[in-house]
Motif scaffolding. Structure first.
Motif, PDB file in Angstrom:
ATOM      1  N   LYS A  90       0.823  -1.215   0.000  1.00  0.00           N
ATOM      2  CA  LYS A  90       0.000   0.000   0.000  1.00  0.00           C
ATOM      3  C   LYS A  90       0.856   1.264   0.000  1.00  0.00           C
ATOM      4  O   LYS A  90       0.351   2.355   0.257  1.00  0.00           O
ATOM      5  N   LYS A  93       1.374   3.991   3.057  1.00  0.00           N
ATOM      6  CA  LYS A  93       0.481   5.142   3.264  1.00  0.00           C
ATOM      7  C   LYS A  93       0.010   5.216   4.722  1.00  0.00           C
ATOM      8  O   LYS A  93      -0.567   4.274   5.256  1.00  0.00           O
ATOM      9  N   GLU A  98       8.550   4.886   7.610  1.00  0.00           N
ATOM     10  CA  GLU A  98       8.642   4.338   6.259  1.00  0.00           C
ATOM     11  C   GLU A  98      10.089   4.192   5.808  1.00  0.00           C
ATOM     12  O   GLU A  98      10.451   3.178   5.206  1.00  0.00           O
TER      13      GLU A  98
END
Length: 162
Positions: A90, A93, A98
């Motif tokens: 994904k 998100k 991250e």
């Protein structure tokens, strides 16, 4: 040859100064190596994850078998329950860290990695040692900039430097 790693992260405030501690043990030769670093502003979860990344980055031979002992449910569950693979699909998100998760996946895929959760501060010799060196790194005068964290806090852009 199999490798065992004990990892821990520390944050003096969350966010605040932090550090990681990583201990690598070769099961055959019983060689022990320790790695640690402190950062001026970071979070506990980032340091827990960075400790694991450092363990994986230190492995020189592809497909090395490594068992990582961590007291971080965040890291252990994210990998063992394959949440991180879903986050990757994904595009991460809405997910924190991250930059570190992307870095982790690069090295995770190069080796045969398994995780074991251990209770923190429960008398496990190497887990306790990883904690000591993580806290010492967080308290050191040689604090680096956690560019991924600080860039995320100062703007909406993503910085993949670690």
């Amino acid at each position: 040859m199999a490798i065992i790693a004990y990892t821990d992260g520390s944050s003096l405030g969350n966010p605040g100064p932090g550090g990681y501690g990583t201990i690598l043990l070769e099961t055959e030769k019983k060689v022990k190596k320790e790695f640690s670093q402190g950062f001026r502003l970071t979070t506990n979860n980032r340091m827990e994850l960075l400790a694991v990344i450092v363990a994986l980055e230190m492995l020189k031979k592809p497909q090395t078998e490594i068992t990582i002992y961590t007291d971080s449910k965040y890291v252990c569950d994210s990998v063992e329950k394959k949440w991180v693979l879903g986050w990757e699909k994904k595009g991460f998100k809405g997910k924190k860290n991250e930059d570190l998760w992307r870095r982790f996946l690069i090295f995770y895929r190069k080796h045969k990695v398994s995780f074991q959760w251990v209770k923190g501060h429960a008398g496990n010799e190497f887990n306790e040692r990883a904690d000591v060196i993580a806290v010492a790194a967080a308290n050191s005068k040689d604090l680096k900039i956690d560019t991924g964290f600080e860039a995320d806090k100062s703007s909406d852009s993503i910085n993949f430097a670690g």
